[in-house]
Design a protein around this motif. Structure first.
Motif, short mmCIF file in Angstrom:
data_model
loop_
_atom_site.label_atom_id
_atom_site.label_comp_id
_atom_site.label_asym_id
_atom_site.label_seq_id
_atom_site.Cartn_x
_atom_site.Cartn_y
_atom_site.Cartn_z
N ARG A 41 -4.30 4.73 4.28
CA ARG A 41 -5.38 4.22 3.16
C ARG A 41 -4.08 3.71 1.78
O ARG A 41 -4.64 2.54 1.96
CB ARG A 41 -6.05 4.93 2.69
CG ARG A 41 -6.79 4.93 1.74
CD ARG A 41 -8.04 5.49 1.22
NE ARG A 41 -7.03 6.75 -0.14
CZ ARG A 41 -7.12 8.10 0.10
NH1 ARG A 41 -8.56 8.39 -0.30
NH2 ARG A 41 -6.32 9.47 -0.76
N ALA A 42 -3.55 4.15 2.10
CA ALA A 42 -2.19 3.35 0.90
C ALA A 42 -1.70 2.44 1.78
O ALA A 42 -1.25 1.49 0.57
CB ALA A 42 -1.06 5.22 0.36
N PHE A 43 -1.04 2.45 2.86
CA PHE A 43 -0.72 1.50 3.10
C PHE A 43 -1.36 0.26 3.39
O PHE A 43 -0.82 -0.98 2.71
CB PHE A 43 -0.23 1.52 4.63
CG PHE A 43 0.57 0.52 5.30
CD1 PHE A 43 1.78 0.10 5.18
CD2 PHE A 43 -0.20 -0.09 6.01
CE1 PHE A 43 2.68 -0.61 5.68
CE2 PHE A 43 0.84 -0.99 6.79
CZ PHE A 43 2.17 -1.87 6.05
N HIS A 44 -2.89 0.30 3.78
CA HIS A 44 -3.96 -0.72 3.40
C HIS A 44 -3.70 -1.38 2.28
O HIS A 44 -4.24 -2.70 2.00
CB HIS A 44 -4.73 -0.21 4.05
CG HIS A 44 -5.61 -0.84 4.67
ND1 HIS A 44 -5.48 -2.38 5.38
CD2 HIS A 44 -6.96 -1.50 3.86
CE1 HIS A 44 -7.10 -3.09 4.95
NE2 HIS A 44 -7.62 -3.16 3.79
N ASP A 45 -3.74 -0.56 1.52
CA ASP A 45 -4.02 -1.17 -0.13
C ASP A 45 -2.67 -2.01 -0.39
O ASP A 45 -2.96 -2.65 -1.55
CB ASP A 45 -4.25 0.32 -1.69
CG ASP A 45 -5.14 0.73 -0.64
OD1 ASP A 45 -6.58 0.40 -0.44
OD2 ASP A 45 -5.42 2.28 -1.18
N ARG A 46 -2.15 -1.46 0.15
CA ARG A 46 -0.60 -2.43 -0.55
C ARG A 46 -0.48 -3.11 0.21
O ARG A 46 0.13 -4.42 -0.24
CB ARG A 46 0.45 -1.62 -0.02
CG ARG A 46 1.97 -2.14 -0.71
CD ARG A 46 2.35 -2.39 -2.24
NE ARG A 46 3.25 -2.97 -2.59
CZ ARG A 46 3.22 -4.56 -2.61
NH1 ARG A 46 2.79 -4.93 -1.96
NH2 ARG A 46 4.47 -4.79 -2.74
N TYR A 47 -0.90 -3.38 1.56
CA TYR A 47 -0.79 -4.62 2.35
C TYR A 47 -2.08 -5.37 2.89
O TYR A 47 -2.23 -4.71 4.65
CB TYR A 47 0.38 -4.22 3.06
CG TYR A 47 1.99 -3.59 2.92
CD1 TYR A 47 2.90 -4.77 2.27
CD2 TYR A 47 2.48 -2.26 2.93
CE1 TYR A 47 3.84 -4.98 1.48
CE2 TYR A 47 3.35 -2.39 2.44
CZ TYR A 47 4.25 -3.27 1.34
OH TYR A 47 5.37 -2.76 0.94
#
Length: 293
Positions: free
Chosen positions: A111-117
């Motif tokens: 989720r954090a990775f998708h929010d950033r990229y």
């Protein structure tokens, strides 16, 4: 002075032959010769001494060669850096993970990775460590989260330990609690009906080996399921199961969670990738976030 002219100049300097240089840079030989002459006019000096069958650098050519090589190398570096940044705006990461890791570890990190990229597609493949190692080796995955030790150690893989996790026993609150107190010994599982994962599941092999080390064969009520199915069967009262603490914490609603008595059972999760191929930039960024979680 044009970038292409420098490419042609370096090709001739390295091959000492105009025709071979033209083949090297995929251009017709007359065009290459014209561009070299245009470069010499621009610089006001001859770069090559042209004798039949013998092409040598002049003093001006010798002075230009290291500078031209540096310019071309800097251009390649710039192109590479821009492409790497572009990979973080689009592209994909192919990540393999065991089902229990998908349930317990990955949701928050992804989720954090998708929010950033948001432009990067995340392709997730679930499987046992043996299957994931095989998929890594054939280039079908960029990264994989596997359980150590690997079923078949491979020198072609690089592994980095992420965490060491306790295993716990889950059971239905409506059934009698396994064991005799606040913890369960492996020996207490003798006579219990177990809900067991399919063959090839790391947790299956670990649990069966622990029971046999205590001198008994586990009794399966149901076997062959994936993580969600196993938890559902336990909730329904079909038996008990040994699962990672992280999974029990995240999916424990409707389950009784009982720790295993010391020394207990543990598993080590590692991040693996091929040693001979660097993961793409987006995969390396996900790798960094997993290691820093």
């Amino acid at each position: 002075m044009q970038f292409q002219q420098l490419q042609y100049f370096v090709a001739v300097a390295e091959t000492r032959h105009f025709t071979r240089a033209a083949d090297l840079v995929h251009v017709a030989q007359p065009s290459l010769s014209q561009q070299i002459k245009a470069l010499e006019r621009e610089l006001g000096a001859d770069l090559f001494l042209r004798a039949r069958g013998n092409i040598t650098l002049t003093d001006a050519g010798e002075a230009l060669l290291p500078l031209a090589r540096r310019i071309l190398a800097d251009a390649d570096t710039a192109r590479h850096e821009v492409q790497e940044l572009a990979q973080l705006r689009s592209g994909r990461v192919r990540l393999g993970a065991t089902p229990s890791v998908c349930t317990g570890l990955l949701p928050d990190v992804l989720r954090a990775f998708h929010d950033r990229y948001p432009g990067i597609r995340l392709l997730i493949e679930e499987g046992g460590s043996h299957d994931l190692v095989r998929e890594l080796a054939r280039g079908a995955l960029d990264l994989a989260l596997v359980v150590l030790p690997l079923p078949t150690p491979s020198p072609a893989l690089t592994t980095v330990e992420l965490l060491r996790e306790d295993l716990v026993v889950v059971s239905s609150p409506d059934a009698a609690a396994p064991g005799r107190g606040r913890t369960v010994r492996i020996a207490d599982l003798e006579g219990e009906r177990l809900v067991m994962f399919r063959h090839g599941y790391d947790l299956r092999e670990l649990t069966v080996a622990a029971c046999r080390a205590e001198g008994f064969e586990p009794d399966f009520a149901v076997e062959g399921g994936e993580m969600d199915a196993v938890l559902g069967f336990v909730r329904a009262g079909l038996g008990v199961a040994v699962v990672p603490r992280m999974v029990a914490t995240r999916s424990g609603r409707g389950l009784r969670v009982t720790p295993l008595a010391r020394p207990g059972l543990h598993r080590t999760i590692a991040l693996a990738h091929r040693s001979d191929v660097a993961p793409p930039r987006a995969a390396r960024e996900l790798q960094r976030r997993l290691l820093e979680r």
